[in-house]
Write a protein that holds these residues in place. Structure first.
Motif, PDB file in Angstrom:
ATOM      1  N   VAL A  44       0.802  -1.251  -0.011  1.00  0.00           N
ATOM      2  CA  VAL A  44       0.229  -0.099  -0.017  1.00  0.00           C
ATOM      3  C   VAL A  44       0.859   1.228  -0.061  1.00  0.00           C
ATOM      4  O   VAL A  44       0.591   2.106  -0.685  1.00  0.00           O
ATOM      5  CB  VAL A  44      -1.119  -0.055   1.067  1.00  0.00           C
ATOM      6  N   GLU A  45       1.894   1.122   0.927  1.00  0.00           N
ATOM      7  CA  GLU A  45       2.732   2.505   0.921  1.00  0.00           C
ATOM      8  C   GLU A  45       4.272   2.080   0.704  1.00  0.00           C
ATOM      9  O   GLU A  45       4.819   1.499   1.589  1.00  0.00           O
ATOM     10  CB  GLU A  45       2.577   3.029   2.412  1.00  0.00           C
ATOM     11  N   MET A 124      -1.834   5.298  -9.055  1.00  0.00           N
ATOM     12  CA  MET A 124      -2.378   6.302  -8.192  1.00  0.00           C
ATOM     13  C   MET A 124      -1.839   7.717  -8.477  1.00  0.00           C
ATOM     14  O   MET A 124      -0.590   7.986  -8.166  1.00  0.00           O
ATOM     15  CB  MET A 124      -1.998   6.020  -6.739  1.00  0.00           C
ATOM     16  N   ASP A 127      -5.682  11.628  -6.158  1.00  0.00           N
ATOM     17  CA  ASP A 127      -7.249  10.997  -6.066  1.00  0.00           C
ATOM     18  C   ASP A 127      -7.511  10.314  -7.340  1.00  0.00           C
ATOM     19  O   ASP A 127      -8.599   9.734  -7.566  1.00  0.00           O
ATOM     20  CB  ASP A 127      -8.053  12.068  -5.665  1.00  0.00           C
ATOM     21  N   CYS A 147       5.865   6.621 -14.034  1.00  0.00           N
ATOM     22  CA  CYS A 147       5.544   7.688 -13.416  1.00  0.00           C
ATOM     23  C   CYS A 147       5.927   7.355 -11.798  1.00  0.00           C
ATOM     24  O   CYS A 147       5.306   6.385 -11.338  1.00  0.00           O
ATOM     25  CB  CYS A 147       4.234   8.350 -13.679  1.00  0.00           C
ATOM     26  N   TRP A 148       6.943   8.051 -11.311  1.00  0.00           N
ATOM     27  CA  TRP A 148       6.910   7.878  -9.878  1.00  0.00           C
ATOM     28  C   TRP A 148       5.686   8.618  -9.017  1.00  0.00           C
ATOM     29  O   TRP A 148       5.782   9.729  -8.911  1.00  0.00           O
ATOM     30  CB  TRP A 148       7.854   8.298  -9.253  1.00  0.00           C
ATOM     31  N   GLU A 149       4.700   7.975  -9.076  1.00  0.00           N
ATOM     32  CA  GLU A 149       3.708   8.636  -8.490  1.00  0.00           C
ATOM     33  C   GLU A 149       3.682   8.802  -6.917  1.00  0.00           C
ATOM     34  O   GLU A 149       3.880   7.910  -6.309  1.00  0.00           O
ATOM     35  CB  GLU A 149       2.204   7.821  -8.702  1.00  0.00           C
ATOM     36  N   GLU A 150       3.135   9.714  -6.230  1.00  0.00           N
ATOM     37  CA  GLU A 150       3.146   9.985  -5.024  1.00  0.00           C
ATOM     38  C   GLU A 150       1.907  10.410  -4.448  1.00  0.00           C
ATOM     39  O   GLU A 150       1.225  10.831  -5.387  1.00  0.00           O
ATOM     40  CB  GLU A 150       4.482  10.838  -4.430  1.00  0.00           C
ATOM     41  N   GLU A 151       1.598  10.426  -3.232  1.00  0.00           N
ATOM     42  CA  GLU A 151       0.548  10.718  -2.700  1.00  0.00           C
ATOM     43  C   GLU A 151       0.541  12.212  -2.436  1.00  0.00           C
ATOM     44  O   GLU A 151       1.378  12.685  -1.611  1.00  0.00           O
ATOM     45  CB  GLU A 151      -0.110  10.230  -1.495  1.00  0.00           C
ATOM     46  N   GLU A 152       0.148  13.167  -3.271  1.00  0.00           N
ATOM     47  CA  GLU A 152       0.555  14.378  -3.082  1.00  0.00           C
ATOM     48  C   GLU A 152      -0.646  15.109  -2.118  1.00  0.00           C
ATOM     49  O   GLU A 152      -1.952  14.882  -2.346  1.00  0.00           O
ATOM     50  CB  GLU A 152       0.368  15.068  -4.504  1.00  0.00           C
TER      51      GLU A 152
ATOM     52  N   LYS B 200      -6.477   8.324   0.612  1.00  0.00           N
ATOM     53  CA  LYS B 200      -6.027   7.525  -0.326  1.00  0.00           C
ATOM     54  C   LYS B 200      -6.026   6.066   0.165  1.00  0.00           C
ATOM     55  O   LYS B 200      -4.991   5.400  -0.503  1.00  0.00           O
ATOM     56  CB  LYS B 200      -4.206   7.921  -0.038  1.00  0.00           C
ATOM     57  N   LEU B 202      -5.054   4.505   2.751  1.00  0.00           N
ATOM     58  CA  LEU B 202      -3.662   4.121   3.390  1.00  0.00           C
ATOM     59  C   LEU B 202      -3.679   4.429   4.654  1.00  0.00           C
ATOM     60  O   LEU B 202      -4.249   5.286   5.505  1.00  0.00           O
ATOM     61  CB  LEU B 202      -2.467   5.049   2.828  1.00  0.00           C
ATOM     62  N   THR B 259       4.896  14.603   2.400  1.00  0.00           N
ATOM     63  CA  THR B 259       4.017  13.581   1.275  1.00  0.00           C
ATOM     64  C   THR B 259       4.745  12.487   1.583  1.00  0.00           C
ATOM     65  O   THR B 259       3.940  11.237   1.469  1.00  0.00           O
ATOM     66  CB  THR B 259       4.400  14.144  -0.201  1.00  0.00           C
ATOM     67  N   MET B 304       8.561  12.642 -12.313  1.00  0.00           N
ATOM     68  CA  MET B 304       8.829  11.566 -11.506  1.00  0.00           C
ATOM     69  C   MET B 304       9.396  10.618 -12.088  1.00  0.00           C
ATOM     70  O   MET B 304      10.158   9.725 -11.555  1.00  0.00           O
ATOM     71  CB  MET B 304       7.583  11.176 -10.612  1.00  0.00           C
ATOM     72  N   GLU B 305       9.356  10.552 -13.178  1.00  0.00           N
ATOM     73  CA  GLU B 305      10.200   9.214 -14.087  1.00  0.00           C
ATOM     74  C   GLU B 305      11.653   9.541 -13.777  1.00  0.00           C
ATOM     75  O   GLU B 305      12.375   8.216 -14.210  1.00  0.00           O
ATOM     76  CB  GLU B 305       9.667   9.589 -15.485  1.00  0.00           C
TER      77      GLU B 305
END
Lengths: 274, 535
Positions: A44-45, A124, A127, A147-152, B200, B202, B259, B304-305
């Protein structure tokens, strides 16, 4: 500011002919790394540091293989060994941070090379969740790239998220169907464009599809993975173990993934609707 | 010494040879005098212990209470103790204002009874159902009494369950001669709770990633603790004689600024600000302001890539409040000056050791990732730990480490592939300086930890385990022999190392030779016997 994986200098590849001995451990290292990344993303994280380190290692292997020319050999062998129905799927697994849909590594026994990381990815983006089917990975500037997606959390990033979501949406429109040609084109340059074909990409979460093609030879890797000591990371390894013991159907019926996807679909509707 | 030579010497363990050849060597000192400290068996996860006062059962010697379990199930290895008189030097402390009048305070002896050599026995603490995730030693004594000297040292461990435990060392007392150097729990509190981020889907773990004491300013003590996302400031009051228990209260909550997962916090020398670092950003906070923080480092790429590097640790300079350093997963250190720019993305100095091309492998980058960075107390040097080595850097020399790189467990170099397989290669070991910056310490596998003397370049490997802690024991140096190498008695072969027993967290008291070692869920405290004998 940060060169991509170019920190280390290579010894002159011309001096060392690629030997079979070198290749085998390198290949298994590659597979191990890719599996680790997938497992990372199943969390999940995920631990960003770990993911970055593994991704860099994978990139490094790919660069070496490209320099040695083994990369071309491998992709050619793949193309030859596989029937035309097969499809390369890129290892965009590396870019995702969360992926309830998950992926499965699907090794092919063709030329003794392991393949296949299906990249039905659920990305992700804050949202927004979109599905990416990716073509190239680790091209110099990434094409459709990971894409290194993150929770923004900050509001300022919502613009980025929307842009990304548009981009990803368009990519997913290309669909799983059309990847054969662009992939083989870029296959030489790009690491990780392993292809595995599956008959038709279903619109639904790719879980069934993912695991329908699981090759028994994949289970060999499993023994490697299940032997890992990793007390805190029971989740993904449990997944893996269940995969090996029960076959693909176990995971495809994982209800938590589905509920997550439903929830995320719902959220996506809201966002798109607004 | 050539690198190969040195490598051999360092982990081949010339320590034993030194013992016989050169008794005056620092290595002898290191191995001879580390003795386990005594932990009071009443420690447990139950209610806080009774306060420190004369006649309090908490201060009674515990020889008879071997393996006293408590209701929560924590077990103490009861090792019969030998009565020991105090051997710790008295400390002259300014009387704390709170303890102005002392009529109720227990009487403490003013001078250390100069005792013959005493040995502290170890009762390792087993923390129930949680792993120790961070340790910090409080430099300041917590209380003093006008009438005498007493020093109380605190440890703090944050564990996986979000709980913080503060230990104290009992002051010396002639009335309770057995209580000298005994540690018991001062307070325990739940620092963080698991949170659920609904947006999220999470769960934010309550596991505490780091804790740090603040420099003491008034009578109370403060500490910062952080989980992945939220930092909290706690006030730890001084136990008054009339108090029944110590209640730690939260004072500030610094939330919603990260974050990514917070991996470091560091208090500035101005005692007003501190920084928190996550994987890609570092934020500067003021201790009194919780709704705002300043971003001082941001290495998140626009795309982020392109991400290839993350921040792994960060620390403020101990004296210059404008300087800080952060380490990366690529093995670089960046020293930044906050006066230069608001956003310190551009470093003042970059410390990086050029790679040896002949030693290159697929794992080179992973093992070069710095897991911990610590300034020396003088502020002149930096200590970094990557997977196989510990390096000391001179702030004035950016091109390579100061003198030699210390190989912590170079015998693992041939096993990197299997360590990658079982994920041990991602273990993050911490490192520590001693008070005088002459010895560095770090942990390893198999419950071993290593100390390196910078001046003599000698080193020792010690083990933190119950089996090695016998009455009157001093820690015996251990040796790991390479597979196939010549093996002596008591040597451990590389292949029989237990990789589940890892010492990730170690702490060294800033002024005294007391170390805290966290071995999974056991806390070991060792004291320096020799040092006390000198007084």
């Amino acid at each position: 500011m940060f060169p991509k994986g170019t920190k280390r200098k290579f010894s002159d590849p011309g001096e060392e002919p690629v030997s079979e001995e070198d290749q085998v451990p390198r290949q298994s290292l590659l597979d191990m790394s890719l599996i680790k990344l997938q497992l990372c993303h199943m969390l999940v994280e995920p631990n960003l540091c770990r993911s970055v380190l593994i991704a860099n290692t994978v990139r490094q292997i790919q660069e070496e293989m490209t320099q040695d020319g083994t990369w071309q050999i491998m992709t050619q062998a793949l193309a030859a060994a596989q029937c035309p129905a097969d499809r390369l799927v890129a290892t965009e697994v590396l870019c995702r941070q969360t992926d309830p849909a998950g992926q499965s590594p699907k090794p092919c026994s063709g030329a003794g090379l392991e393949e296949g990381y299906h990249a039905e990815e659920v990305v992700m983006e804050g949202d927004v969740e979109t599905e990416l089917s990716s073509a190239s990975y680790l091209a110099g500037p990434f094409g459709m790239g990971p894409c290194w997606e993150e929770e923004e959390e900050d509001g300022e990033c919502e613009d980025d998220e929307e842009d990304d979501s548009e981009e990803c949406a368009s990519e997913s429109e290309e669909g799983d169907r059309d990847h054969l040609s662009p992939d083989t084109r870029t296959g030489e340059q790009v690491f990780g464009t392993f292809e595995i074909k599956h008959p038709a990409p279903p619109p639904d979460p790719a879980l069934e599809e993912l695991f329908s093609d699981v090759d028994p030879s994949y289970y060999d890797l499993d023994t490697v993975l299940t032997g890992m000591q990793s007390a805190p990371k029971m989740g993904p390894y449990d997944l893996l173990e269940s995969l090996s013991s029960h076959g693909p159907t176990a995971l495809s019926s994982s209800s938590s993934c589905r509920s997550d996807l439903n929830e995320l679909d719902h959220i996506m509707e809201i966002i798109v609707g607004s | 010494m050539s690198p190969e030579e040195e490598r051999h010497v360092i982990y081949g363990g010339s320590a034993e040879e030194n013992l016989t050849d050169n008794p005056q060597s620092i290595c002898l000192w290191l191995s001879e005098v580390w003795t386990p400290a005594r932990i009071h068996p009443s420690f447990g996860t139950g209610p806080p212990p009774p306060p420190l006062r004369k006649g309090c059962p908490a201060l009674r010697p515990c020889a008879e209470e071997a393996s006293a379990g408590n209701s929560m199930g924590s077990v103490l290895a009861g090792i019969p103790t030998t009565p020991s008189t105090t051997d710790l030097p008295p400390r002259a402390l300014p009387p704390a204002p709170l303890m102005g009048e002392d009529t109720d305070a227990p009487r403490r002896s003013t001078t250390a009874a100069s005792s013959p050599t005493t040995t502290m026995m170890l009762s390792p603490i087993q923390v129930l159902c949680s792993d120790i995730t961070t340790l910090s030693l409080e430099p300041e004594p917590f209380a003093s009494y006008t009438e005498g000297v007493c020093s109380i040292l605190f440890f703090r461990e944050g564990d996986k369950g979000g709980r913080v435990v503060i230990f104290q060392r009992e002051p010396e007392s002639k009335c309770e001669p057995f209580s000298q150097g005994e540690y018991n729990v001062y307070s325990t509190f739940q620092s963080h709770e698991p949170e659920f981020d609904y947006l999220k889907s999470l769960e934010i773990e309550e596991k505490i990633n780091k804790i740090r004491w603040l420099p003491q300013q008034n009578a109370a003590h403060f500490l910062l603790s952080t989980n992945d996302k939220t930092i909290k400031l706690w006030k730890v009051p001084v136990l008054m004689p009339m108090d029944l228990m110590v209640e730690v209260s939260p004072r500030r909550v610094f939330a919603n600024a990260h974050t990514y997962h917070v991996n470091s916090i560091s208090v500035n020398s101005d005692y007003q600000t501190y920084m928190s670092a996550d994987d890609l950003r570092i934020n500067l906070w003021h201790l009194d302001i919780t709704d705002r923080s300043f971003n001082i480092v941001d290495i998140k790429p626009a795309n982020m890539e392109d991400l290839t590097e993350v921040i792994t640790a960060a620390e403020f300079h101990p004296h210059h409040c404008n300087l800080f350093v952060y380490s990366s997963s690529k093995g670089t250190l960046r020293l930044c000056d906050m006066r230069e720019a608001a956003l310190c993305d551009k470093h003042s100095k970059l410390f990086e050791e050029p790679e040896d091309p002949s030693a290159r492998s697929f794992f080179s980058e992973i093992i070069s990732s710095v897991s911990d960075v610590k300034f020396s107390h003088s502020g002149r040097y930096l200590l970094t730990r990557d997977y196989l080595t510990a390096k000391v850097w001179d702030l004035n020399m950016e091109s390579k480490p100061w003198r030699h790189t210390r190989c912590v467990h170079d015998y693992l170099r041939s096993k990197l592939c299997s360590l990658y397989e079982n994920d041990c290669i991602f273990d993050k070991f911490e490192c520590a300086w001693n008070g005088s910056d002459s010895v560095i310490m770090t942990g390893a596998y198999n419950n071993f930890f290593r100390m390196f003397d910078r001046n003599t370049k000698r080193d020792v490997t010690l083990e933190a385990s119950r089996e090695s802690s016998k009455p009157r024991a001093v820690l015996k140096p251990r040796r790991v022999c390479a597979a196939g190498g010549k093996r002596r008695k008591d040597d451990i072969s590389v292949d029989s190392l237990d990789f589940t027993k890892k010492i990730l967290h170690t702490a060294w008291h800033p002024t005294e030779n007391i170390i805290a070692i966290a071995a999974t869920n056991n806390l070991y405290i060792f004291q320096d016997k020799l040092n006390s004998e000198l007084h």
